[in-house]
Scaffold this active site. Sequence first.
Site, PDB file in Angstrom:
ATOM      1  N   ASP A  12       1.201 -14.861 -10.958  1.00 23.42           N
ATOM      2  CA  ASP A  12      -0.232 -15.330 -11.518  1.00 23.42           C
ATOM      3  C   ASP A  12      -0.344 -16.590 -12.080  1.00 23.42           C
ATOM      4  OD1 ASP A  12      -1.446 -12.590 -11.106  1.00 23.42           O
ATOM      5  OD2 ASP A  12      -0.284 -11.969 -12.909  1.00 23.42           O
ATOM      6  N   LYS A  34       1.955 -10.426  -5.187  1.00 25.98           N
ATOM      7  CA  LYS A  34       0.632 -10.221  -5.657  1.00 25.98           C
ATOM      8  C   LYS A  34      -0.141 -11.594  -5.946  1.00 25.98           C
ATOM      9  CE  LYS A  34      -1.015  -9.300  -9.230  1.00 25.98           C
ATOM     10  NZ  LYS A  34      -2.275  -9.229 -10.402  1.00 25.98           N
ATOM     11  N   ASP A  61      -5.093  -9.272  -5.033  1.00 21.64           N
ATOM     12  CA  ASP A  61      -5.669  -8.786  -6.136  1.00 21.64           C
ATOM     13  C   ASP A  61      -6.977  -9.354  -6.779  1.00 21.64           C
ATOM     14  OD1 ASP A  61      -6.116  -6.897  -8.324  1.00 21.64           O
ATOM     15  OD2 ASP A  61      -4.788  -7.826  -9.489  1.00 21.64           O
ATOM     16  N   LYS A  63     -10.113  -7.933  -7.107  1.00 20.57           N
ATOM     17  CA  LYS A  63     -10.958  -6.830  -7.681  1.00 20.57           C
ATOM     18  C   LYS A  63     -12.304  -7.221  -7.522  1.00 20.57           C
ATOM     19  CE  LYS A  63      -7.786  -6.352 -11.724  1.00 20.57           C
ATOM     20  NZ  LYS A  63      -6.711  -7.489 -11.346  1.00 20.57           N
ATOM     21  N   ASP A  66     -19.492  -6.323  -6.658  1.00 22.97           N
ATOM     22  CA  ASP A  66     -20.805  -6.982  -6.405  1.00 22.97           C
ATOM     23  C   ASP A  66     -21.609  -5.916  -5.639  1.00 22.97           C
ATOM     24  OD1 ASP A  66     -22.885  -8.910  -6.011  1.00 22.97           O
ATOM     25  OD2 ASP A  66     -21.325 -10.196  -6.450  1.00 22.97           O
ATOM     26  N   PRO A  68     -23.079  -3.860  -2.524  1.00 22.98           N
ATOM     27  CA  PRO A  68     -22.282  -3.514  -1.242  1.00 22.98           C
ATOM     28  C   PRO A  68     -22.349  -4.590  -0.171  1.00 22.98           C
ATOM     29  CG  PRO A  68     -23.672  -1.512  -2.125  1.00 22.98           C
ATOM     30  CD  PRO A  68     -23.847  -2.754  -2.898  1.00 22.98           C
ATOM     31  N   THR A  70     -22.541  -7.681  -0.318  1.00 22.93           N
ATOM     32  CA  THR A  70     -21.904  -8.975  -0.845  1.00 22.93           C
ATOM     33  C   THR A  70     -20.310  -8.700  -0.563  1.00 22.93           C
ATOM     34  OG1 THR A  70     -23.615  -9.762  -2.059  1.00 22.93           O
ATOM     35  CG2 THR A  70     -21.388 -10.719  -2.620  1.00 22.93           C
ATOM     36  N   THR A 117      -5.464  -2.390 -17.177  1.00 25.18           N
ATOM     37  CA  THR A 117      -4.483  -1.738 -18.252  1.00 25.18           C
ATOM     38  C   THR A 117      -4.734  -2.620 -19.713  1.00 25.18           C
ATOM     39  OG1 THR A 117      -3.136  -3.457 -17.075  1.00 25.18           O
ATOM     40  CG2 THR A 117      -2.946  -1.163 -16.424  1.00 25.18           C
ATOM     41  N   ARG A 177       6.773  -2.103 -17.616  1.00 26.99           N
ATOM     42  CA  ARG A 177       7.658  -3.145 -18.352  1.00 26.99           C
ATOM     43  C   ARG A 177       9.280  -2.455 -18.055  1.00 26.99           C
ATOM     44  NH1 ARG A 177       4.560  -6.241 -17.658  1.00 26.99           N
ATOM     45  NH2 ARG A 177       3.331  -7.389 -18.980  1.00 26.99           N
ATOM     46  N   GLN A 186      -0.519  -5.878 -22.354  1.00 30.79           N
ATOM     47  CA  GLN A 186      -0.987  -4.703 -22.048  1.00 30.79           C
ATOM     48  C   GLN A 186      -0.828  -3.309 -23.018  1.00 30.79           C
ATOM     49  OE1 GLN A 186      -1.811  -4.555 -18.803  1.00 30.79           O
ATOM     50  NE2 GLN A 186      -0.576  -6.507 -17.909  1.00 30.79           N
ATOM     51  N   GLY A 206       5.141  -8.765 -13.253  1.00 30.96           N
ATOM     52  CA  GLY A 206       5.079 -10.161 -13.301  1.00 30.96           C
ATOM     53  C   GLY A 206       5.973 -10.795 -14.252  1.00 30.96           C
ATOM     54  N   ARG A 207       5.389 -11.027 -15.629  1.00 31.30           N
ATOM     55  CA  ARG A 207       6.543 -11.520 -16.483  1.00 31.30           C
ATOM     56  C   ARG A 207       7.873 -11.170 -16.544  1.00 31.30           C
ATOM     57  NH1 ARG A 207       1.383 -11.969 -20.731  1.00 31.30           N
ATOM     58  NH2 ARG A 207       0.875  -9.959 -19.563  1.00 31.30           N
TER      59      ARG A 207
END
Length: 226
Positions: A12, A34, A61, A63, A66, A68, A70, A117, A177, A186, A206-207
């Site tokens: 990210d 991701k 990712d 998400k 909109d 359908p 589009t 989350t 985690r 989170q 991620g982190r």
Amino acid sequence: MTHRSPIYVALDTPDIEHAKALAQKVRHHVGGIKLGLEFFAANGRPGVREMAALGLPIFLDLKLHDIPNTVGKAMQALSVLEPAIVTVHTAGGRAMMEDAKAAAPLGTKVVGVTMLTSLDGNDLRSIGLQDDVHGQVERLTGLAREAGLDGVVCSGAEVAIAKKIWSDGFFVVPGVRPADGVVGDQKRVVTPRQARDRGASVLVIGRPITKAEDPDAAARAIEATL
């Protein structure tokens, strides 16, 4: 076939050079990359192609949420990238999800985000929904299944319920985690091992990997717990 780790590392960042450097470091102990909105807004399709050249499956990712038509057209535009996984919001409704799946490449898993989350019951109430997180995830998982998606994104706390409703679904669990990890922003977290045991197909991490002093060692340590 070689064993592929269920860990997708979340890169990210808008900085493509940083993303590439991180991916190179952890590539032997993760199953994929991701890339989210932050990366895509900064680097677009060419950036995704550059990351794909590293040889790991790409999870886009984005998400999508909109009308359908589009979402179908957006999915069509992304299909040249042949991502392994793409996300849409289940709250967009059944027709939207059907159009998203119909427009996706054959090998791409289209998964529906049930509930972010970062949200809890209070957040649900504030947007006019019942504050029953489990009930909401259950309802949206059923809807995603009816719409023909491949699976859903849900927290480790709900993946067991989702699996009960959809025994052969594909379940993406973010917000995991390590036992000794920092929770961050989170609100509903479990360990990678707990998430796998409850039915997660893929873990998005991620982190705990990307911010570690040695990202490769961190990825390897998490993989060892699985």
